[in-house]
Scaffold this motif. Structure first.
Motif, PDB file in Angstrom:
ATOM      1  N   THR A   1       0.855  -1.180   0.000  1.00 21.49           N
ATOM      2  CA  THR A   1       0.000   0.000   0.000  1.00 21.49           C
ATOM      3  C   THR A   1       0.890   1.228   0.000  1.00 21.49           C
ATOM      4  OG1 THR A   1      -1.830  -1.078   1.150  1.00 21.49           O
ATOM      5  CG2 THR A   1      -1.731   1.326   1.245  1.00 21.49           C
TER       6      THR A   1
ATOM      7  N   TRP B   1      -1.371   8.969  -9.633  1.00 18.09           N
ATOM      8  CA  TRP B   1      -0.181   8.176  -9.325  1.00 18.09           C
ATOM      9  C   TRP B   1       0.558   7.916 -10.634  1.00 18.09           C
ATOM     10  CZ3 TRP B   1       1.898   6.887  -4.678  1.00 18.09           C
ATOM     11  CH2 TRP B   1       1.100   7.046  -3.541  1.00 18.09           C
TER      12      TRP B   1
ATOM     13  N   SER C   1      -2.740   5.754 -12.405  1.00 19.61           N
ATOM     14  CA  SER C   1      -4.097   5.921 -11.903  1.00 19.61           C
ATOM     15  C   SER C   1      -4.350   7.392 -11.612  1.00 19.61           C
ATOM     16  CB  SER C   1      -4.335   5.097 -10.622  1.00 19.61           C
ATOM     17  OG  SER C   1      -3.690   5.687  -9.518  1.00 19.61           O
TER      18      SER C   1
ATOM     19  N   THR D   1     -12.459   7.240 -11.326  1.00 21.45           N
ATOM     20  CA  THR D   1     -11.096   6.755 -11.128  1.00 21.45           C
ATOM     21  C   THR D   1     -10.635   6.134 -12.427  1.00 21.45           C
ATOM     22  OG1 THR D   1     -11.685   6.220  -8.844  1.00 21.45           O
ATOM     23  CG2 THR D   1      -9.589   5.411  -9.639  1.00 21.45           C
TER      24      THR D   1
ATOM     25  N   TYR E   1      -7.480   4.064 -14.571  1.00 19.12           N
ATOM     26  CA  TYR E   1      -6.325   3.195 -14.405  1.00 19.12           C
ATOM     27  C   TYR E   1      -5.699   2.875 -15.760  1.00 19.12           C
ATOM     28  CZ  TYR E   1      -8.167   2.318  -9.709  1.00 19.12           C
ATOM     29  OH  TYR E   1      -8.633   2.459  -8.428  1.00 19.12           O
TER      30      TYR E   1
ATOM     31  N   THR F   1      -6.987   2.835  -6.103  1.00 19.45           N
ATOM     32  CA  THR F   1      -6.671   4.071  -5.400  1.00 19.45           C
ATOM     33  C   THR F   1      -7.899   4.589  -4.672  1.00 19.45           C
ATOM     34  OG1 THR F   1      -5.629   6.245  -5.622  1.00 19.45           O
ATOM     35  CG2 THR F   1      -7.169   5.599  -7.354  1.00 19.45           C
ATOM     36  N   SER F   2      -7.679   5.199  -3.520  1.00 14.95           N
ATOM     37  CA  SER F   2      -8.790   5.710  -2.734  1.00 14.95           C
ATOM     38  C   SER F   2      -8.307   6.819  -1.809  1.00 14.95           C
ATOM     39  CB  SER F   2      -9.434   4.584  -1.913  1.00 14.95           C
ATOM     40  OG  SER F   2      -8.484   4.015  -1.026  1.00 14.95           O
TER      41      SER F   2
ATOM     42  N   VAL G   1      -4.085   9.898   0.115  1.00 15.17           N
ATOM     43  CA  VAL G   1      -4.645   9.048  -0.926  1.00 15.17           C
ATOM     44  C   VAL G   1      -3.763   7.812  -1.003  1.00 15.17           C
ATOM     45  CG1 VAL G   1      -5.029   8.782  -3.399  1.00 15.17           C
ATOM     46  CG2 VAL G   1      -5.737  10.879  -2.252  1.00 15.17           C
ATOM     47  N   SER G   2      -4.381   6.664  -1.031  1.00 18.09           N
ATOM     48  CA  SER G   2      -3.628   5.415  -1.071  1.00 18.09           C
ATOM     49  C   SER G   2      -3.690   4.777  -2.442  1.00 18.09           C
ATOM     50  CB  SER G   2      -4.200   4.433  -0.037  1.00 18.09           C
ATOM     51  OG  SER G   2      -4.020   4.912   1.271  1.00 18.09           O
ATOM     52  N   LEU G   3      -2.673   4.015  -2.740  1.00 21.50           N
ATOM     53  CA  LEU G   3      -2.643   3.166  -3.930  1.00 21.50           C
ATOM     54  C   LEU G   3      -2.329   1.751  -3.445  1.00 21.50           C
ATOM     55  CD1 LEU G   3      -2.766   3.049  -7.057  1.00 21.50           C
ATOM     56  CD2 LEU G   3      -0.259   3.171  -7.020  1.00 21.50           C
TER      57      LEU G   3
ATOM     58  N   CYS H   1       3.167  10.522  -6.464  1.00 20.58           N
ATOM     59  CA  CYS H   1       1.811  11.029  -6.510  1.00 20.58           C
ATOM     60  C   CYS H   1       1.865  12.504  -6.939  1.00 20.58           C
ATOM     61  CB  CYS H   1       1.083  10.883  -5.178  1.00 20.58           C
ATOM     62  SG  CYS H   1       1.849  11.709  -3.760  1.00 20.58           S
TER      63      CYS H   1
END
Length: 125
Positions: free
Chosen positions: A18, A35, A48, A57, A59, A69-70, A78-80, A95
């Motif tokens: 993550t 990203w 993404s 979103t 990709y 991603t969220s 923001v996570s990937l 990012c």
């Protein structure tokens, strides 16, 4: 004002990580967040993008179904989530924010307003 990507590591093929994009000094929720990744000798590629209001979103084909991603729900992150990693996923991951909705949909690295510090992902057995 700062933007930092973290969470990179060395994993075996098939592994998962993550990555987290953390902003300070501004509200990440106000912007689209992309990203990107880059390997030596190659151009930075978009993988993404999460639209400004999070209603879309996008990709890259090569990561669809493996990367998600969220937003971080109030954490200014923001996570990937990267799963089923392949050796070709090895890269420095960045990012970025301040991306127009059009360029977000295109996963374009052009005209990005703010880049974060990258994090290295290595995939090797």
């Amino acid at each position: 004002v700062r933007l930092v990507a973290s969470g990179g590591d060395s994993v075996q093929p098939g592994g998962a990580l993550t990555l987290t994009c953390t902003a300070s000094g501004f509200a990440l929720d106000d912007y689209a967040v992309g990203w990107f990744r880059q390997t030596p000798g190659k151009e930075r590629e978009g993988i993404s993008c999460l639209s400004e209001n999070s209603d879309a979103t996008y990709y890259r084909d090569s990561v669809k179904g493996r990367f998600t991603t969220s937003r971080g729900n109030g954490k200014n992150t923001v996570s990937l989530h990267v799963n089923s990693l392949k050796p070709e996923d090895k890269a420095i991951y960045f990012c970025a924010t301040h991306i127009s909705d059009y360029l977000c949909a295109q996963l374009s690295a052009g005209d990005v307003g703010r880049w974060g510090q990258g994090t290295q992902v290595t995939v090797a057995s």
